[in-house]
Design a protein around this motif. Structure first.
Motif, PDB file in Angstrom:
ATOM      1  N   MET A 139       0.993  -1.364   0.033  1.00 25.55           N
ATOM      2  CA  MET A 139      -0.018   0.042   0.047  1.00 25.55           C
ATOM      3  C   MET A 139       0.994   1.117  -0.065  1.00 25.55           C
ATOM      4  N   THR A 140       0.274   2.415  -0.448  1.00 24.68           N
ATOM      5  CA  THR A 140       0.919   3.532  -0.603  1.00 24.68           C
ATOM      6  C   THR A 140       0.439   4.704   0.432  1.00 24.68           C
ATOM      7  N   ASP A 141       1.030   5.997   0.241  1.00 25.29           N
ATOM      8  CA  ASP A 141       0.329   7.047   0.747  1.00 25.29           C
ATOM      9  C   ASP A 141      -0.293   7.880  -0.134  1.00 25.29           C
ATOM     10  N   HIS A 142      -0.684   7.184  -1.269  1.00 24.97           N
ATOM     11  CA  HIS A 142      -1.464   8.242  -2.345  1.00 24.97           C
ATOM     12  C   HIS A 142      -2.774   8.919  -1.987  1.00 24.97           C
ATOM     13  N   CYS A 143      -3.402   8.273  -0.664  1.00 26.92           N
ATOM     14  CA  CYS A 143      -4.698   9.173  -0.492  1.00 26.92           C
ATOM     15  C   CYS A 143      -4.140  10.147   0.449  1.00 26.92           C
ATOM     16  N   LEU A 144      -3.079  10.214   1.257  1.00 29.83           N
ATOM     17  CA  LEU A 144      -2.715  11.312   2.095  1.00 29.83           C
ATOM     18  C   LEU A 144      -2.068  12.346   1.219  1.00 29.83           C
ATOM     19  N   ARG A 145      -1.513  12.188   0.077  1.00 29.38           N
ATOM     20  CA  ARG A 145      -1.194  13.121  -0.938  1.00 29.38           C
ATOM     21  C   ARG A 145      -2.192  13.798  -1.538  1.00 29.38           C
ATOM     22  N   LEU A 146      -3.340  13.209  -1.953  1.00 31.78           N
ATOM     23  CA  LEU A 146      -4.389  13.711  -2.478  1.00 31.78           C
ATOM     24  C   LEU A 146      -5.166  14.842  -1.231  1.00 31.78           C
ATOM     25  N   LEU A 147      -5.241  14.222  -0.396  1.00 32.92           N
ATOM     26  CA  LEU A 147      -5.840  14.991   0.848  1.00 32.92           C
ATOM     27  C   LEU A 147      -5.250  16.272   1.012  1.00 32.92           C
ATOM     28  N   ARG A 148      -3.960  16.276   1.070  1.00 37.13           N
ATOM     29  CA  ARG A 148      -2.924  17.492   1.223  1.00 37.13           C
ATOM     30  C   ARG A 148      -3.046  18.402   0.123  1.00 37.13           C
ATOM     31  N   GLN A 149      -3.404  17.923  -1.125  1.00 35.80           N
ATOM     32  CA  GLN A 149      -3.306  18.616  -2.118  1.00 35.80           C
ATOM     33  C   GLN A 149      -4.881  19.515  -2.713  1.00 35.80           C
ATOM     34  N   HIS A 150      -5.847  18.610  -2.314  1.00 37.43           N
ATOM     35  CA  HIS A 150      -7.282  19.328  -2.246  1.00 37.43           C
ATOM     36  C   HIS A 150      -8.060  19.348  -1.138  1.00 37.43           C
ATOM     37  N   ARG A 151      -8.147  20.738  -1.003  1.00 36.28           N
ATOM     38  CA  ARG A 151      -8.854  21.243   0.281  1.00 36.28           C
ATOM     39  C   ARG A 151     -10.124  20.431   0.408  1.00 36.28           C
ATOM     40  N   ARG A 152     -10.994  20.299  -0.708  1.00 35.37           N
ATOM     41  CA  ARG A 152     -12.343  19.932  -0.570  1.00 35.37           C
ATOM     42  C   ARG A 152     -12.249  18.507   0.217  1.00 35.37           C
ATOM     43  N   LEU A 153     -11.375  17.627  -0.354  1.00 31.64           N
ATOM     44  CA  LEU A 153     -11.225  16.341  -0.116  1.00 31.64           C
ATOM     45  C   LEU A 153     -10.804  16.194   1.622  1.00 31.64           C
ATOM     46  N   ALA A 154     -10.041  17.382   1.940  1.00 27.19           N
ATOM     47  CA  ALA A 154      -9.281  17.364   3.242  1.00 27.19           C
ATOM     48  C   ALA A 154     -10.567  17.776   4.327  1.00 27.19           C
ATOM     49  N   GLU A 155     -11.259  18.392   3.863  1.00 29.54           N
ATOM     50  CA  GLU A 155     -12.637  19.181   4.497  1.00 29.54           C
ATOM     51  C   GLU A 155     -13.379  17.822   4.860  1.00 29.54           C
ATOM     52  N   LEU A 156     -13.690  17.033   3.540  1.00 28.63           N
ATOM     53  CA  LEU A 156     -14.590  15.874   3.788  1.00 28.63           C
ATOM     54  C   LEU A 156     -13.925  14.688   4.780  1.00 28.63           C
ATOM     55  N   ALA A 157     -12.575  14.657   4.917  1.00 27.41           N
ATOM     56  CA  ALA A 157     -12.163  13.685   5.775  1.00 27.41           C
ATOM     57  C   ALA A 157     -12.179  14.143   6.889  1.00 27.41           C
ATOM     58  N   ALA A 158     -11.909  15.429   7.308  1.00 22.58           N
ATOM     59  CA  ALA A 158     -12.074  15.947   8.529  1.00 22.58           C
ATOM     60  C   ALA A 158     -13.372  15.695   8.950  1.00 22.58           C
ATOM     61  N   PHE A 159     -14.318  16.307   8.539  1.00 26.02           N
ATOM     62  CA  PHE A 159     -16.023  16.290   8.616  1.00 26.02           C
ATOM     63  C   PHE A 159     -16.779  15.557   7.576  1.00 26.02           C
ATOM     64  N   PRO A 160     -17.457  14.381   7.627  1.00 26.07           N
ATOM     65  CA  PRO A 160     -17.610  13.704   9.001  1.00 26.07           C
ATOM     66  C   PRO A 160     -16.956  12.738   9.419  1.00 26.07           C
ATOM     67  N   PHE A 161     -15.660  12.303   8.876  1.00 25.30           N
ATOM     68  CA  PHE A 161     -14.998  11.222   9.128  1.00 25.30           C
ATOM     69  C   PHE A 161     -13.638  11.298  10.172  1.00 25.30           C
ATOM     70  N   ASN A 162     -13.390  12.655  10.613  1.00 28.19           N
ATOM     71  CA  ASN A 162     -12.751  12.788  11.640  1.00 28.19           C
ATOM     72  C   ASN A 162     -11.323  12.556  11.655  1.00 28.19           C
ATOM     73  N   PHE A 163     -10.754  12.660  10.459  1.00 30.11           N
ATOM     74  CA  PHE A 163      -9.291  12.736  10.233  1.00 30.11           C
ATOM     75  C   PHE A 163      -9.038  14.007   9.518  1.00 30.11           C
ATOM     76  N   ASP A 164      -8.463  14.689  10.516  1.00 30.04           N
ATOM     77  CA  ASP A 164      -8.395  16.217  10.394  1.00 30.04           C
ATOM     78  C   ASP A 164      -6.983  16.699  10.202  1.00 30.04           C
ATOM     79  N   LEU A 165      -6.532  16.972   8.785  1.00 30.17           N
ATOM     80  CA  LEU A 165      -5.130  17.134   8.805  1.00 30.17           C
ATOM     81  C   LEU A 165      -4.510  18.479   9.289  1.00 30.17           C
ATOM     82  N   ASP A 166      -5.442  19.312   9.680  1.00 30.19           N
ATOM     83  CA  ASP A 166      -5.147  20.617  10.404  1.00 30.19           C
ATOM     84  C   ASP A 166      -4.638  20.501  11.615  1.00 30.19           C
ATOM     85  N   ARG A 167      -5.275  19.441  12.423  1.00 28.58           N
ATOM     86  CA  ARG A 167      -4.892  18.945  13.784  1.00 28.58           C
ATOM     87  C   ARG A 167      -3.519  18.837  13.856  1.00 28.58           C
ATOM     88  N   ALA A 168      -2.818  18.205  12.990  1.00 24.81           N
ATOM     89  CA  ALA A 168      -1.593  17.553  12.997  1.00 24.81           C
ATOM     90  C   ALA A 168      -0.636  18.481  13.695  1.00 24.81           C
TER      91      ALA A 168
END
Length: 282
Positions: free
Chosen positions: A1-30
């Protein structure tokens, strides 16, 4: 497996926002880091990549595994990569309420539990359209809750010995995130003994594990034993005594930690030994 998804979340704000809510994986909190300094017992690297709204932190380990630590002193691996873990977090948004389940509970029980959790979520916010959008954008499979629960269970069982999380200042270990039993140490050690292996002292299996190159397995057992002595000194009572302590295991622990090259834990064992020798503060 890779970190493909993490790169996409970091590149696309809309995806990062979806991951943060409602799925509670919030990149900004790192950026806030964890509630306290932590490190892996093995000394391998950790990188905080996300957090959640209850104070927990998601860490990427040196081999790519994703480790989650909550704010109450428990931790566990959620996948062999961020991609795998996100399949679980998005597919099972109520995963923390499913930690007690195993594949042995059966499809009906798993589906009933997951359905109940998600119905409660839908009373407050949407998850279905958001899940479909995020899965499609990240290229994640639409797996069944039963399959995802099996993946989660497998990941959690990998937490020890390689991903034991410690408080970096005190050296004590985090509890396991899940309640599932682990096999006894002697199951991993190639050694025959007459009678029941459970009758052998733990020190026998720790020493054999270390001698056979299972360094992290030995380290975990030693740290857990030291933590037990630190938290519950009645575990050191001499047989038949209600007050007299047998402190001899502590120098032994210190020596075993030194054999593994773990000087901070050796010092912790010696420090506890010294404090208990002095007796209670007056």
């Amino acid at each position: 497996m890779t970190d493909h998804c993490l790169r996409l979340l970091r590149q696309h704000r809309r995806l990062a926002e979806l991951a943060a809510f409602p799925f509670n994986f919030d990149l900004d909190r790192a950026a806030d880091g964890h509630a306290e300094p932590v490190r892996l017992a093995s000394g391998a690297s950790l990188e905080a990549v996300a957090g959640c709204d209850t104070g927990g932190t998601y860490f990427v380990c040196a081999d790519g595994s994703l480790l989650y630590a909550d704010s109450e002193g428990s931790a566990g691996t959620l996948g062999s990569s961020v991609d795998e873990a996100l399949e679980i977090l998005i597919g099972l948004p109520g995963w923390r309420d499913c930690l007690h389940l195993t594949p042995a509970d059966g499809e009906a029980a798993i589906l009933a539990r997951v359905t109940g959790i998600e119905e409660e979520m839908r009373e407050y916010y949407g998850i279905d359209a958001e899940r479909a959008e995020l899965r499609a954008a990240l290229g994640l499979s639409d797996r069944s809750p039963v399959e995802l629960l099996g993946m989660l269970h497998t990941a959690l069982l990998r937490t020890e010995p390689d991903f034991l999380l410690l408080n970096a200042e005190e050296g004590c270990a985090y509890d396991l995130l899940d309640p599932h039993p682990r096999p006894p140490l002697w199951d991993s050690v190639r050694h025959e003994v007459p009678g029941d292996p459970a009758d052998e002292p733990l020190s026998t299996w720790i020493r054999l594990a270390a001698e056979q190159g299972m360094t992290e397995l030995a380290r975990v057992a030693l740290i857990r034993r030291l933590d037990e002595m630190s938290m519950d000194q009645s575990s050191l009572l001499r047989p038949g005594s209600r007050k007299e302590l047998d402190l001899s295991p502590l120098p032994w622990l210190a020596e075993e930690f030194e054999r593994l090259g773990d000087l901070p834990q050796a010092e912790r064992a010696r420090g506890l030994h010294a404090r208990l020798q002095r007796g209670p503060a007056r």
